[in-house]
Each structure stands twice: as C-alpha cells, then as structure tokens.
Design a protein around this motif. Structure first.
Motif, PDB file in Angstrom:
ATOM      1  N   UNK A  23      31.835  64.214  45.333  1.00  0.00           N
ATOM      2  CA  UNK A  23      32.727  64.780  44.641  1.00  0.00           C
ATOM      3  C   UNK A  23      34.019  63.714  44.404  1.00  0.00           C
ATOM      4  N   UNK A  24      34.515  63.138  45.399  1.00  0.00           N
ATOM      5  CA  UNK A  24      35.448  62.088  45.693  1.00  0.00           C
ATOM      6  C   UNK A  24      35.098  61.144  44.665  1.00  0.00           C
ATOM      7  N   UNK A  25      33.793  60.554  44.733  1.00  0.00           N
ATOM      8  CA  UNK A  25      33.352  59.060  44.379  1.00  0.00           C
ATOM      9  C   UNK A  25      33.565  59.532  42.639  1.00  0.00           C
ATOM     10  N   UNK A  26      33.072  60.746  42.249  1.00  0.00           N
ATOM     11  CA  UNK A  26      32.965  60.824  40.911  1.00  0.00           C
ATOM     12  C   UNK A  26      34.516  61.052  40.294  1.00  0.00           C
ATOM     13  N   UNK A  27      35.187  61.571  41.027  1.00  0.00           N
ATOM     14  CA  UNK A  27      36.759  61.835  40.742  1.00  0.00           C
ATOM     15  C   UNK A  27      37.429  60.379  40.341  1.00  0.00           C
ATOM     16  N   UNK A  28      37.079  59.377  41.580  1.00  0.00           N
ATOM     17  CA  UNK A  28      37.675  58.078  41.404  1.00  0.00           C
ATOM     18  C   UNK A  28      36.965  57.181  40.814  1.00  0.00           C
ATOM     19  N   UNK A  29      35.668  57.220  40.524  1.00  0.00           N
ATOM     20  CA  UNK A  29      35.040  56.142  39.995  1.00  0.00           C
ATOM     21  C   UNK A  29      35.760  55.377  38.977  1.00  0.00           C
ATOM     22  N   UNK A  30      36.358  55.933  37.829  1.00  0.00           N
ATOM     23  CA  UNK A  30      36.842  55.159  36.690  1.00  0.00           C
ATOM     24  C   UNK A  30      38.068  54.128  37.346  1.00  0.00           C
ATOM     25  N   UNK A  31      38.789  54.719  38.286  1.00  0.00           N
ATOM     26  CA  UNK A  31      39.784  53.849  38.825  1.00  0.00           C
ATOM     27  C   UNK A  31      39.357  53.002  39.582  1.00  0.00           C
ATOM     28  N   UNK A  32      38.427  53.106  40.676  1.00  0.00           N
ATOM     29  CA  UNK A  32      37.863  52.386  41.410  1.00  0.00           C
ATOM     30  C   UNK A  32      37.161  50.937  40.609  1.00  0.00           C
ATOM     31  N   UNK A  33      36.511  51.428  39.701  1.00  0.00           N
ATOM     32  CA  UNK A  33      35.715  50.284  38.727  1.00  0.00           C
ATOM     33  C   UNK A  33      36.806  49.417  37.924  1.00  0.00           C
ATOM     34  N   UNK A  34      38.044  50.126  37.436  1.00  0.00           N
ATOM     35  CA  UNK A  34      38.962  49.146  36.748  1.00  0.00           C
ATOM     36  C   UNK A  34      39.567  48.233  37.737  1.00  0.00           C
ATOM     37  N   UNK A  35      39.866  48.648  38.826  1.00  0.00           N
ATOM     38  CA  UNK A  35      40.484  47.889  39.801  1.00  0.00           C
ATOM     39  C   UNK A  35      39.683  46.707  40.484  1.00  0.00           C
ATOM     40  N   UNK A  36      38.474  47.064  40.789  1.00  0.00           N
ATOM     41  CA  UNK A  36      37.576  45.806  41.009  1.00  0.00           C
ATOM     42  C   UNK A  36      37.226  45.135  39.786  1.00  0.00           C
ATOM     43  N   UNK A  37      36.986  45.720  38.770  1.00  0.00           N
ATOM     44  CA  UNK A  37      36.740  44.666  37.297  1.00  0.00           C
ATOM     45  C   UNK A  37      38.066  43.898  37.082  1.00  0.00           C
ATOM     46  N   UNK A  38      39.069  44.073  37.395  1.00  0.00           N
ATOM     47  CA  UNK A  38      40.109  43.454  37.186  1.00  0.00           C
ATOM     48  C   UNK A  38      39.993  42.257  37.831  1.00  0.00           C
ATOM     49  N   UNK A  39      39.315  41.941  38.928  1.00  0.00           N
ATOM     50  CA  UNK A  39      39.203  40.720  39.827  1.00  0.00           C
ATOM     51  C   UNK A  39      37.771  40.358  39.704  1.00  0.00           C
ATOM     52  N   UNK A  40      36.513  41.155  39.531  1.00  0.00           N
ATOM     53  CA  UNK A  40      35.384  40.714  39.504  1.00  0.00           C
ATOM     54  C   UNK A  40      34.933  40.849  38.082  1.00  0.00           C
ATOM     55  N   UNK A  41      34.437  39.602  37.631  1.00  0.00           N
ATOM     56  CA  UNK A  41      33.782  39.617  36.206  1.00  0.00           C
ATOM     57  C   UNK A  41      32.384  40.212  35.901  1.00  0.00           C
TER      58      UNK A  41
END
Length: 217
Positions: A23-41
C-alpha cells in the motif's frame, strides 16, 4: 473511516503486517519515480533504483521515527540511491552549493541542444513538451523542481531530502522556473503535475518485484 496514514501503515508493517508495505509503495510510487527520474535518465535503471530504495526503506523501517513525513523520509532514501547509481557509473552529481556555478552554465547549453526531431514531434502535447523542457535542466535544479513543483514538497522538506539548506532550494527553484518560463512561456500552466506520470503497469511491475524480494529474503 478514511484511509490509514503513512505513519499508521509503517507501524503496522513493523508489527508484522508486511503485506501493507505494498500500500505504501503504490501510494508513493509517483513521487519516488519523479525524484529518481530527475537524476537517472535510463528508465531501466530508474526502476532498479526504485526497487532498491523500497527494499532499504522496508529493511530500515524501524529507523523511521516520525520526525518528518514518511514521504520525505522515503524520497530521501530514493535520492541517495539515485546518486549512488550515478557514482557507480562515474557520473557524479553533487547537490550541494559547490555545483551551482557549473550547473548554471550547463543549463544554458543543455537546454538548447537536446531538442531532436523525435522530441519535436511531441511538442503539440503539453505534457511531452513539459517533460522535454524539464529534462534539459541540470540535475540539481531538476530534482528541486520535481520535488517542489511536481510533488508539492515544502522548501524545508526538499532541503531535508537533498541535505542542502533552504536558501539553496529557493535559489535553484527560482532558476529552474526562469528557464522553464523562457522555454514554455504561457503553456506551463497547471499541467506541470502530469509530467513524468508513473503509469499503472510500471507501478505493478515495481511493486511485484519489491514484494518478491522481501518475501524471499
């Protein structure tokens, strides 16, 4: 009754209800993805970093004491993993004060050289255009923009995630906004929150991979 808070879910996971970590992962996947994607292409590396960040968060969940929001704590882990990924590839990105002068010069060059014919084909779609413009930002400015404008973290939370001071966050956000204003003009509007959307199939894939790793360890 409403949905349980992150803190309540984290407590229950620590108490043995490990399935609730999904539940926690699904809730925060967009936030985590965007934070990581800002650094890793590289998109494959992004998912690897996300998985590792979630495994670390689960493993060290006892260290979450609630002094900050769970999302802030989780994103900080993800950002650190993204930086570790870059270091392993000898592409060091620093997020402290010392990188600003170099990054400012990079912003002027990179923003003008990344538009290729394939990208131009998507310019009619506002979200794609936003992603292209954000992609041109240097990583220190891009990650601040992602966290502050796309995910809505406060200045203090962003500073905590990146381990920098609040004034630096404000300065980088100002520069990032100015760059986007030049690139997007009035089209930036209210659609910024749709950039780098984390679609359901990818959410399912990351969640399944993490849960498999957690149950097999």
């Amino acid at each position: 009754m409403g949905s349980p808070s992150d803190e309540e879910l984290a407590r229950r996971v620590r108490d043995g209800e490990t399935a609730l970590f999904e539940v926690l992962m699904r809730r925060h996947n967009p936030k985590v993805y965007r934070a990581v994607r800002a650094l890793v292409s590289n998109e494959a590396e992004v998912e690897d970093v996300m998985q590792q960040a979630y495994v670390l968060a689960f493993t060290h969940l006892s260290q979450f004491e609630g002094h900050s929001r769970f999302s802030t704590w989780l994103i900080r882990i993800a950002v650190n993993e993204a930086l570790m990924c870059l270091r392993k590839r000898n592409r060091l990105v620093t997020l402290d004060e010392g990188s600003d002068k170099e990054a400012e010069g990079d912003m002027k060059l990179e923003g003008r050289n990344t538009a290729d014919p394939e990208r131009r084909a998507y310019d009619r779609e506002l979200v794609r255009f936003l992603e292209s413009a954000i992609e041109a930002l240097p990583p220190p400015h891009k990650v601040v923009l992602m966290l502050r404008e796309v995910e809505g973290l406060s200045t203090a939370e962003t500073a905590e995630v990146l381990s920098v001071n609040e004034e630096l966050v404000r300065k980088r956000l100002h520069r990032a906004r100015a760059f986007l204003r030049d690139e997007l003009d009035a089209r930036m509007g209210g659609q910024l929150h749709e950039a780098f959307c984390f679609q359901a199939p990818r959410c399912d894939r990351v969640v399944a991979a993490v849960m498999t790793r957690l149950t097999s360890s």
